[in-house]
Motif scaffolding. Structure first.
Motif, PDB file in Angstrom:
ATOM      1  N   ILE A 220     -32.279 -24.072 -26.296  1.00 52.57           N
ATOM      2  CA  ILE A 220     -33.425 -23.658 -27.098  1.00 52.57           C
ATOM      3  C   ILE A 220     -33.667 -22.173 -26.867  1.00 52.57           C
ATOM      4  N   TYR A 221     -33.816 -21.417 -27.963  1.00 52.21           N
ATOM      5  CA  TYR A 221     -33.978 -19.967 -27.900  1.00 52.21           C
ATOM      6  C   TYR A 221     -35.259 -19.533 -28.585  1.00 52.21           C
ATOM      7  N   TYR A 222     -35.739 -18.350 -28.189  1.00 48.35           N
ATOM      8  CA  TYR A 222     -36.838 -17.682 -28.880  1.00 48.35           C
ATOM      9  C   TYR A 222     -36.291 -16.406 -29.498  1.00 48.35           C
ATOM     10  N   LEU A 223     -36.481 -16.253 -30.802  1.00 45.69           N
ATOM     11  CA  LEU A 223     -35.985 -15.085 -31.526  1.00 45.69           C
ATOM     12  C   LEU A 223     -37.159 -14.201 -31.908  1.00 45.69           C
ATOM     13  N   SER A 224     -37.196 -12.991 -31.368  1.00 48.85           N
ATOM     14  CA  SER A 224     -38.298 -12.070 -31.616  1.00 48.85           C
ATOM     15  C   SER A 224     -38.073 -11.253 -32.881  1.00 48.85           C
ATOM     16  N   ASN A 225     -39.139 -10.554 -33.309  1.00 51.91           N
ATOM     17  CA  ASN A 225     -39.056  -9.722 -34.507  1.00 51.91           C
ATOM     18  C   ASN A 225     -38.032  -8.600 -34.387  1.00 51.91           C
ATOM     19  N   ASN A 226     -37.777  -8.175 -33.158  1.00 52.52           N
ATOM     20  CA  ASN A 226     -36.809  -7.099 -32.943  1.00 52.52           C
ATOM     21  C   ASN A 226     -35.375  -7.612 -32.799  1.00 52.52           C
ATOM     22  N   ARG A 227     -35.167  -8.871 -33.199  1.00 53.11           N
ATOM     23  CA  ARG A 227     -33.854  -9.534 -33.164  1.00 53.11           C
ATOM     24  C   ARG A 227     -33.418  -9.889 -31.747  1.00 53.11           C
ATOM     25  N   LYS A 228     -34.282  -9.654 -30.768  1.00 55.45           N
ATOM     26  CA  LYS A 228     -33.944  -9.993 -29.398  1.00 55.45           C
ATOM     27  C   LYS A 228     -34.084 -11.494 -29.198  1.00 55.45           C
ATOM     28  N   GLU A 229     -33.115 -12.085 -28.511  1.00 57.54           N
ATOM     29  CA  GLU A 229     -33.083 -13.530 -28.315  1.00 57.54           C
ATOM     30  C   GLU A 229     -33.239 -13.855 -26.832  1.00 57.54           C
ATOM     31  N   GLN A 230     -34.108 -14.822 -26.545  1.00 59.11           N
ATOM     32  CA  GLN A 230     -34.332 -15.261 -25.167  1.00 59.11           C
ATOM     33  C   GLN A 230     -34.026 -16.742 -25.049  1.00 59.11           C
ATOM     34  N   LEU A 231     -33.247 -17.116 -24.054  1.00 56.66           N
ATOM     35  CA  LEU A 231     -32.971 -18.522 -23.785  1.00 56.66           C
ATOM     36  C   LEU A 231     -34.183 -19.144 -23.108  1.00 56.66           C
ATOM     37  N   LEU A 232     -34.769 -20.148 -23.750  1.00 50.15           N
ATOM     38  CA  LEU A 232     -35.926 -20.838 -23.195  1.00 50.15           C
ATOM     39  C   LEU A 232     -35.535 -22.038 -22.343  1.00 50.15           C
ATOM     40  N   LEU A 233     -34.474 -22.725 -22.749  1.00 49.95           N
ATOM     41  CA  LEU A 233     -34.114 -23.971 -22.069  1.00 49.95           C
ATOM     42  C   LEU A 233     -32.636 -24.256 -22.246  1.00 49.95           C
ATOM     43  N   ASP A 234     -32.012 -24.673 -21.168  1.00 52.42           N
ATOM     44  CA  ASP A 234     -30.629 -25.154 -21.202  1.00 52.42           C
ATOM     45  C   ASP A 234     -30.611 -26.504 -20.499  1.00 52.42           C
ATOM     46  N   SER A 235     -30.581 -27.569 -21.301  1.00 52.80           N
ATOM     47  CA  SER A 235     -30.640 -28.921 -20.737  1.00 52.80           C
ATOM     48  C   SER A 235     -29.315 -29.660 -20.903  1.00 52.80           C
ATOM     49  N   ARG A 236     -28.236 -28.907 -21.056  1.00 53.46           N
ATOM     50  CA  ARG A 236     -26.928 -29.545 -21.267  1.00 53.46           C
ATOM     51  C   ARG A 236     -26.497 -30.357 -20.060  1.00 53.46           C
ATOM     52  N   ALA A 237     -26.781 -29.871 -18.860  1.00 56.71           N
ATOM     53  CA  ALA A 237     -26.359 -30.599 -17.655  1.00 56.71           C
ATOM     54  C   ALA A 237     -27.067 -31.946 -17.547  1.00 56.71           C
ATOM     55  N   GLN A 238     -28.288 -32.023 -18.082  1.00 54.04           N
ATOM     56  CA  GLN A 238     -29.046 -33.280 -18.046  1.00 54.04           C
ATOM     57  C   GLN A 238     -28.768 -34.143 -19.284  1.00 54.04           C
ATOM     58  N   LYS A 239     -27.879 -33.652 -20.153  1.00 54.75           N
ATOM     59  CA  LYS A 239     -27.507 -34.355 -21.389  1.00 54.75           C
ATOM     60  C   LYS A 239     -28.723 -34.622 -22.266  1.00 54.75           C
ATOM     61  N   LYS A 240     -29.605 -33.614 -22.321  1.00 53.23           N
ATOM     62  CA  LYS A 240     -30.766 -33.657 -23.213  1.00 53.23           C
ATOM     63  C   LYS A 240     -30.447 -32.789 -24.426  1.00 53.23           C
ATOM     64  N   SER A 241     -30.102 -33.393 -25.503  1.00 54.78           N
ATOM     65  CA  SER A 241     -29.826 -32.626 -26.710  1.00 54.78           C
ATOM     66  C   SER A 241     -31.120 -32.032 -27.259  1.00 54.78           C
ATOM     67  N   SER A 242     -30.983 -31.057 -28.132  1.00 55.56           N
ATOM     68  CA  SER A 242     -32.146 -30.459 -28.802  1.00 55.56           C
ATOM     69  C   SER A 242     -31.781 -30.305 -30.266  1.00 55.56           C
ATOM     70  N   ALA A 243     -32.242 -31.245 -31.069  1.00 50.49           N
ATOM     71  CA  ALA A 243     -31.863 -31.267 -32.479  1.00 50.49           C
ATOM     72  C   ALA A 243     -32.915 -30.543 -33.322  1.00 50.49           C
ATOM     73  N   ASP A 244     -33.390 -31.169 -34.400  1.00 49.32           N
ATOM     74  CA  ASP A 244     -34.269 -30.512 -35.366  1.00 49.32           C
ATOM     75  C   ASP A 244     -35.718 -30.596 -34.893  1.00 49.32           C
ATOM     76  N   ILE A 245     -36.176 -29.553 -34.239  1.00 49.71           N
ATOM     77  CA  ILE A 245     -37.484 -29.540 -33.593  1.00 49.71           C
ATOM     78  C   ILE A 245     -38.632 -29.449 -34.598  1.00 49.71           C
ATOM     79  N   GLY A 246     -39.806 -29.857 -34.129  1.00 46.52           N
ATOM     80  CA  GLY A 246     -41.059 -29.595 -34.822  1.00 46.52           C
ATOM     81  C   GLY A 246     -41.894 -28.687 -33.940  1.00 46.52           C
TER      82      GLY A 246
END
Length: 270
Positions: A220-246
């Protein structure tokens, strides 16, 4: 008191540096068969359930209702669908992307009132409805975005790289692809406002006009107005997928469907 002070210092530091974080609020019971998409209403969440292979027309899919506190209200509100994914509301109708058709469901009865075939589609994925009631639906498999006016579908955009997440804000359509986040005006002019990657899935517009994006494998990423991207969460090791969020912008809550983990996880965006 000491731990509270440390937490406040961290929060202030993140805010000062324009950084964000996710704090887990709750997770549903793990009983939802492959939740793929979340649609927020005032009182509850609609959750699409694939329950099988994403492109198989097997009649195993459905729609569940989940409370805003994580309690499962009705795990089988709608059944008999195939591979339901993105959803949108217009008046008392729930529109659902269902492989090669858009299903229209009465929110009053939970019955499928009509099925709209989308000619040429292969794997319809996300779906949004704009302020005029126009439906947009992405086809990740064939690279198209379709537009439905008065329930009549036509290709709106073509030859995109695996388009998935959609957002309609005013007269602007945003499309998440495997290469970019695109901003598309009413004349269909495309402008990249940020880069993306293979497996890109969910797209959510924040109150600041920025975006939260996901990769279905668990990023899961946060994309700012300046095109800068920040990784918010990496849950791949726990096998938690992140599909179409609300995303609830008023409460800053992100609702994440975890696919094979069979749950919805709610996070507060710090």
């Amino acid at each position: 008191m000491k731990y509270l002070s440390i937490f406040l210092l961290i929060t202030i530091s993140l805010a000062a540096n324009g950084q964000h974080g996710l704090k887990q609020l709750w997770e549903t019971d793990k009983v939802l068969p492959e939740p793929e998409s979340v649609l927020i209403t005032r009182d509850f969440l609609y959750v699409s359930l694939v329950d099988g292979q994403a492109l198989d027309k097997d009649g195993k899919g459905g729609i569940a209702k989940v409370g805003l506190n994580g309690k499962i209200l009705n795990a089988n509100w709608v059944s008999g669908l195939d591979g339901p994914k993105g959803m949108g509301l217009w008046k008392d109708k729930l529109y659902v992307a269902n492989i090669t058709e858009v299903d229209v469901i009465s929110t009053l009865t939970g019955r499928v009132e009509s099925k709209i075939p989308v000619p040429g589609s292969v794997g319809l994925n996300d779906l949004v409805i704009d302020q005029h009631g126009t439906v947009y639906v992405s086809d990740t498999e064939n690279g198209n975005v379709y537009r439905l006016i008065n329930d009549k579908p036509a290709v709106y955009l073509a030859n995109l790289s695996h388009p998935n997440g959609l957002q309609a804000i005013g007269d602007i359509l945003y499309v998440l692809t495997a290469s970019d986040v695109f901003k598309i005006d009413a004349s269909k002019n495309l402008m990249s406002i940020g880069k993306s990657r293979e497996g890109a899935d969910g797209l959510a517009y924040t109150a600041k006009g920025e975006f939260i994006t996901t990769v279905y494998s668990g990023l899961i990423y946060y994309l700012s107005n300046n095109r800068k991207e920040q990784l918010l969460l990496d849950s791949r090791a726990q096998k938690k997928s992140s599909a179409d969020i609300g995303y609830d912008a008023s409460k800053r809550i992100v609702y994440v469907p975890t696919l094979f983990r069979k749950s919805i996880i709610a996070y507060h965006l710090e």
